[in-house]
Enzyme design. Sequence first.
Site, PDB file in Angstrom:
ATOM      1  N   MET A   1      64.357  -1.746   1.292  1.00 10.64           N
ATOM      2  CA  MET A   1      62.910  -1.938   1.324  1.00 10.64           C
ATOM      3  C   MET A   1      62.279  -1.558  -0.012  1.00 10.64           C
ATOM      4  O   MET A   1      61.359  -2.227  -0.492  1.00 10.64           O
ATOM      5  CB  MET A   1      62.288  -1.108   2.455  1.00 10.64           C
ATOM      6  CG  MET A   1      60.852  -1.499   2.774  1.00 10.64           C
ATOM      7  SD  MET A   1      60.707  -3.128   3.517  1.00 10.64           S
ATOM      8  CE  MET A   1      61.338  -2.799   5.157  1.00 10.64           C
TER       9      MET A   1
ATOM     10  N   GLY B   1      66.285   2.257  -1.263  1.00  7.76           N
ATOM     11  CA  GLY B   1      67.045   1.390  -0.370  1.00  7.76           C
ATOM     12  C   GLY B   1      66.589  -0.054  -0.471  1.00  7.76           C
ATOM     13  O   GLY B   1      65.916  -0.466  -1.429  1.00  7.76           O
TER      14      GLY B   1
ATOM     15  N   GLU C   1      60.104 -13.650   8.729  1.00  8.36           N
ATOM     16  CA  GLU C   1      60.697 -12.796   7.693  1.00  8.36           C
ATOM     17  C   GLU C   1      62.214 -12.969   7.661  1.00  8.36           C
ATOM     18  O   GLU C   1      62.867 -13.187   8.684  1.00  8.36           O
ATOM     19  CB  GLU C   1      60.331 -11.330   7.940  1.00  8.36           C
ATOM     20  CG  GLU C   1      60.952 -10.736   9.191  1.00  8.36           C
ATOM     21  CD  GLU C   1      61.095  -9.230   9.111  1.00  8.36           C
ATOM     22  OE1 GLU C   1      61.472  -8.738   8.038  1.00  8.36           O
ATOM     23  OE2 GLU C   1      60.844  -8.564  10.127  1.00  8.36           O
TER      24      GLU C   1
ATOM     25  N   GLN D   1      69.408  -7.455   9.186  1.00  2.94           N
ATOM     26  CA  GLN D   1      69.374  -6.234   9.990  1.00  2.94           C
ATOM     27  C   GLN D   1      70.115  -6.419  11.309  1.00  2.94           C
ATOM     28  O   GLN D   1      70.824  -5.518  11.764  1.00  2.94           O
ATOM     29  CB  GLN D   1      67.922  -5.819  10.221  1.00  2.94           C
ATOM     30  CG  GLN D   1      67.237  -5.321   8.953  1.00  2.94           C
ATOM     31  CD  GLN D   1      65.730  -5.216   9.106  1.00  2.94           C
ATOM     32  OE1 GLN D   1      65.112  -5.894   9.937  1.00  2.94           O
ATOM     33  NE2 GLN D   1      65.113  -4.369   8.291  1.00  2.94           N
TER      34      GLN D   1
ATOM     35  N   THR E   1      65.095  -0.962  13.483  1.00  5.45           N
ATOM     36  CA  THR E   1      64.440  -1.262  12.217  1.00  5.45           C
ATOM     37  C   THR E   1      63.095  -0.551  12.201  1.00  5.45           C
ATOM     38  O   THR E   1      62.758   0.184  13.127  1.00  5.45           O
ATOM     39  CB  THR E   1      64.220  -2.779  12.053  1.00  5.45           C
ATOM     40  OG1 THR E   1      63.177  -3.206  12.947  1.00  5.45           O
ATOM     41  CG2 THR E   1      65.500  -3.554  12.363  1.00  5.45           C
ATOM     42  N   CYS E   2      62.310  -0.804  11.146  1.00  2.00           N
ATOM     43  CA  CYS E   2      61.004  -0.143  11.080  1.00  2.00           C
ATOM     44  C   CYS E   2      60.061  -0.639  12.171  1.00  2.00           C
ATOM     45  O   CYS E   2      59.081   0.032  12.503  1.00  2.00           O
ATOM     46  CB  CYS E   2      60.368  -0.356   9.708  1.00  2.00           C
ATOM     47  SG  CYS E   2      60.130  -2.091   9.265  1.00  2.00           S
ATOM     48  N   ASN E   3      60.347  -1.800  12.733  1.00  2.00           N
ATOM     49  CA  ASN E   3      59.441  -2.365  13.731  1.00  2.00           C
ATOM     50  C   ASN E   3      60.000  -2.428  15.138  1.00  2.00           C
ATOM     51  O   ASN E   3      59.294  -2.832  16.058  1.00  2.00           O
ATOM     52  CB  ASN E   3      59.027  -3.784  13.312  1.00  2.00           C
ATOM     53  CG  ASN E   3      57.946  -3.769  12.256  1.00  2.00           C
ATOM     54  OD1 ASN E   3      57.092  -2.899  12.249  1.00  2.00           O
ATOM     55  ND2 ASN E   3      58.000  -4.715  11.343  1.00  2.00           N
ATOM     56  N   ARG E   4      61.258  -2.027  15.343  1.00  2.00           N
ATOM     57  CA  ARG E   4      61.813  -2.090  16.697  1.00  2.00           C
ATOM     58  C   ARG E   4      63.017  -1.178  16.841  1.00  2.00           C
ATOM     59  O   ARG E   4      63.731  -0.908  15.873  1.00  2.00           O
ATOM     60  CB  ARG E   4      62.209  -3.524  17.050  1.00  2.00           C
ATOM     61  CG  ARG E   4      63.391  -4.086  16.285  1.00  2.00           C
ATOM     62  CD  ARG E   4      63.646  -5.545  16.642  1.00  2.00           C
ATOM     63  NE  ARG E   4      62.536  -6.380  16.223  1.00  2.00           N
ATOM     64  CZ  ARG E   4      61.659  -6.948  17.041  1.00  2.00           C
ATOM     65  NH1 ARG E   4      61.782  -6.788  18.343  1.00  2.00           N
ATOM     66  NH2 ARG E   4      60.672  -7.684  16.572  1.00  2.00           N
TER      67      ARG E   4
END
Length: 508
Positions: free
Chosen positions: A194, A192, A115, A121, A50-53
């Site tokens: 987000m 998308g 979140e 995800q 994902t954007c964070n991991r």
Amino acid sequence: MSELVVLGVSHNTAPVGVRERLSLTEAQIERVLHELHRTEDVHEAAAVSTCNRSEVYLVVGDPVRAESELLSGMASRARIRPTELAGLVYSPRNCDAARHLYRVTSGLDSMVLGEFEIQGQVKRAYDLALDAGTTGPLLNRLFRAALQTGKRVRAETGIARRRVSVASVAVELAANTVGHLEDRNVVVIGAGDMAEQTAGALAAQGVRTLFVSNRHADRARGLAERHGGRVGSLDDLPFQLQEADIVVSSTGSPHPILEADELEAVMAGRRDRPLVLIDIAVPRDVDPACAGVEGVSLYDIDDLQAVVARNLAGRQNEAHAAEGIVEEEIHRFARWMGQLDVTPTIADLRHRAADVVTSVLADNAGRWATDDPADLDRIERVARAVAQRLLHEPTLRLKQITDAESAHGHVEVVRELFGLDEAGADPLREAVPDHARAGRAAPPAAPASRPAGPDAEAGPSVAATATVEHCPITGAPAPGPEACPVASTPAPQGEDRTRARGTRAPRP
């Protein structure tokens, strides 16, 4: 022997500049999973990006070797030294690895505490691994239990009562930077999930002049119609930027779509009007050099932390309750794995006892005072009954152990005392001819059957001897993290590789 390992980076351990180099598209995830699964020692594989991991979940025979190979591949992809990356990755094993995924799925390890998006995800990551055929009993159980835990956390606590996401935090940051958003011109780049969330959060703030830019005009058109905006193509982006006050970018492009020299030309025609760029994409859509362009304020996903901190205080009490739920579910998972640990050991122990009886009977074939088949059969029955009676109490006590750590210790002692993990063929079975296994000199008899192993999920108890031969990404070996003592169970051979090998209980 198999163990559950995780190797990954997140916003808690690595800056966005490293995370974007390790991020994977769905197509790349599929290729990596197939490459990993083709490695002889990897029994199961899944990946979450994902954007964070970016995290890889593996069931392997040699965790130290697997971590070393995977670390080398990740370092090559990120174009940094393995020793440098080692300080940024985390690598929990077994129960700690399961706990990590439970916390991730529950939103407890997210930048935005609680979140909701991470649940979807993780589900998508599991679906990709299922489609690739790289999961098995352990990862199937792990991911399903993690998703159920995430649902339970959100249902039984207020951690997600006010649904906050990265997109909503980005919009809050924009409002904090320029003030009220009602009369502002906003450009959203991307179409998308987000971008959808960003458009919804902007519409909730009263934004009406919304331009959606994407390479796929039909997707952008649907997004714009749902939120009262207009559509533009990426080719028209320089013209849209002339009028924009705020730009929020969240595409899946592997390369920046807005460069500094292009932005300088745009700013030259804006007559000193400032421009706020909020880049929540990983990899980043906006060249970091754009921050140096006069009149531009650039924020990336790591800059959202200050806004997140303000939203965190009201959720801490709920987070404590959520952690309690996670621990309850982890103990349930550990008990399940504890039985995977015990059952094959009991089967191996009984198999060893049966072979000892067979060997002794074969050694004494022809030495009995009688050749009467009925007497010989009675002797064999008595010998096997003695072995079964002797193992009855240890079997019951092993089955009654519910604590995973205790089960691990007892099982290790049993396997060590009875030599159940010795490599190669069983010497007793090698020494006994087939016709002698029934305790008679003749006629030939079939070997004593091995007791059925645990259920189909755990697989038969055959020790795995293969090793990782190369890094599935780079082909180069590399030193790995220090090993730690963990439990494992035998992995089957000759079965469909989508069926994971049995895994010994982790320590909760």
